[in-house]
Design an enzyme around this catalytic site. Structure first.
Site, PDB file in Angstrom:
ATOM      1  N   SER A 189       0.811  -1.175  -0.114  1.00  0.00           N
ATOM      2  CA  SER A 189      -0.089   0.062   0.162  1.00  0.00           C
ATOM      3  C   SER A 189       0.914   1.329  -0.027  1.00  0.00           C
ATOM      4  O   SER A 189       1.704   1.273  -0.892  1.00  0.00           O
ATOM      5  CB  SER A 189      -0.915  -0.095   1.188  1.00  0.00           C
ATOM      6  N   ASP A 343     -10.041  -2.976  -5.938  1.00  0.00           N
ATOM      7  CA  ASP A 343      -9.076  -2.045  -5.146  1.00  0.00           C
ATOM      8  C   ASP A 343      -8.950  -0.703  -5.820  1.00  0.00           C
ATOM      9  O   ASP A 343      -8.771  -0.966  -7.177  1.00  0.00           O
ATOM     10  CB  ASP A 343      -7.635  -2.755  -4.878  1.00  0.00           C
ATOM     11  N   HIS A 373      -8.590  -4.488  -1.355  1.00  0.00           N
ATOM     12  CA  HIS A 373      -7.172  -3.865  -0.726  1.00  0.00           C
ATOM     13  C   HIS A 373      -6.776  -4.526   0.626  1.00  0.00           C
ATOM     14  O   HIS A 373      -7.723  -4.683   1.671  1.00  0.00           O
ATOM     15  CB  HIS A 373      -7.516  -2.460  -0.396  1.00  0.00           C
TER      16      HIS A 373
END
Ligand SMILES: *[C@@H]1O[C@H](CO)[C@@H](O)[C@H](O)[C@H]1NC(C)=O
Length: 399
Positions: A189, A343, A373
């Site tokens: 991320s 995502d 995600h």
């Protein structure tokens, strides 16, 4: 109906309202995901109310909730875990206990959390590092960095860079028994953003003689220029990371002034002077056909020059790895990119894959068709275990 059953009914309706989220058919264990999302939604709603009342910044409340999930650096039967500092940056180091004749491989890991949240001490991050160290018989350094809203770009980038440079020194590598030819950088991320950024930066650094063996970017955030890519459009309300939260996190990386967030939310923040940069985040030219289906590329609406002058970070390559020139990308090591179908950040990863391939870099793309995600770090989910295995076996073969 008695009063008790009336209250009970209200409670059930409220819980069901919070919990129920329609999910695509191919997503495994939907109820577990809904539960997970319920926690996050409750925390996020409480944090929003607390902020509206003027008590506490939204992200400070979220950060407090998350810190409840931190674990101490405890060694187990297979891995020794210690905490120290690299260049004044706190890190956790995982060293396998089994004897090794040869020098070990190493992973320098950067946690996610939107540049605002998380730490190496979070249970999920600690487990991932432990497992990576054990299964690869590798040294894992899991770095911290100072977070927004207290600190803004470039502090996060610089902390990670300074920590990495400290690790890459001969003396430090020797201390941990690391083979300088088998070091990789990995992150998820926002950690994937920082990983991509520091690995690019390393290429032009005269102090560093070491060549990284690989980089691994797990569902990375790589650009805040266009918030209307197909994945942003399709998943803007998907559990775990809705578009509104991602936009807030991106803008907080640069400033707590919410005018940037507002401009980003309506995708009117890149000024006309910087229009040449948009080619690097142009999904119309960079996404494979199958991800573009049903979407029409709209030319951008330009934003205010003042905003960009005040917060130049959002157009800076150290925050936006997708902005790197081809000449720079060419020097990058073999790369693993994991993207998740559901995502908002999926297309960031996919566009980087195209750019790396065009520059001749060896890339492995794993687009998780039923992923959302953060799925790979949720080890209570089947998808978490499966994708962790994929990632670890790629590292095993390539590091
Ligand atoms: C994006 O790419 C498309 C197709 O290649 C092109 O028509 C468009 O002008 C590009 N837009 C920008 C801002 O680069």
């Amino acid at each position: 109906m008695g009063r008790k059953s009336f209250y009970l009914m209200i409670l059930v309706v409220l819980v069901a309202y919070y919990t129920y989220t329609p999910l695509p058919d191919n997503v495994e264990e939907p109820w577990k995901i809904m539960w997970l999302n319920t926690y996050l939604t409750i925390f996020s709603n409480v944090a929003t109310v607390v902020e509206l009342l003027g008590f506490n910044h939204f992200l400070d409340s979220l950060s407090f909730f998350m810190s409840l999930d931190e674990v101490p650096p405890t060694s187990d039967e297979t891995v020794t875990v210690t905490e120290t500092t690299f260049n004044n940056i706190p890190v956790r180091v995982y060293v396998p206990k089994r004897k090794s004749e040869a020098l070990r491989r190493a992973i320098f890991y950067i946690h996610g959390g939107g540049w605002c949240l998380g730490s190496a001490a979070l249970k999920s991050c600690d487990q991932l590092s432990r497992c990576t160290a054990d299964r690869l018989d590798a040294v894992v350094v899991s770095t911290n960095y100072r977070l927004a809203p207290k600190y803004h770009f470039p502090v996060q980038f610089e902390d990670v860079y300074n920590s990495l440079k400290w690790f890459l020194r001969k003396k430090v590598l020797a201390k941990y028994g690391v083979n300088p030819e088998r070091i990789g950088v990995s992150g998820d991320s926002a950690g994937g953003n920082l990983a991509a950024a520091v690995v690019q930066q390393l290429l032009n650094d005269p102090d560093i003689k070491i060549k990284l063996k690989i980089q691994s970017l797990l569902y990375p955030a790589l650009q805040p220029l266009d918030f209307a890519s197909p994945s942003y459009q399709e998943n803007s309300h998907f559990p775990i990371l809705p578009k509104s939260l991602m936009v807030r996190l991106w803008s907080e990386y640069f400033t707590t002034d919410r005018s940037l967030e507002k401009a980003m939310h309506s995708n009117q923040h890149v000024p006309v002077e910087s229009s040449h940069l948009l080619q690097f985040a142009n999904w119309s030219s960079l996404l494979p056909e199958r991800f573009k289906k049903g979407h029409v590329y709209k030319n951008p609406t330009y934003g205010s020059s003042e905003l960009a002058k005040k917060y130049p970070g959002f157009l800076d390559v150290r925050a936006v790895p997708l902005l790197a020139e081809d000449s720079k990308l060419r020097g990058l090591p073999p790369t693993y990119v994991m993207t998740c179908q559901y995502d908002v950040l999926r297309d960031d990863g996919l566009m980087y894959v195209t750019r790396l391939q065009n520059a001749g870099v060896q890339v492995t793309l794993n687009n998780v068709e039923d992923g959302f995600h953060g799925a790979p770090i949720f080890q209570t989910l089947k998808i978490g275990k499966r994708e962790l295995n994929h990632y670890i076996s790629w590292l095993n073969e390539n590091l």
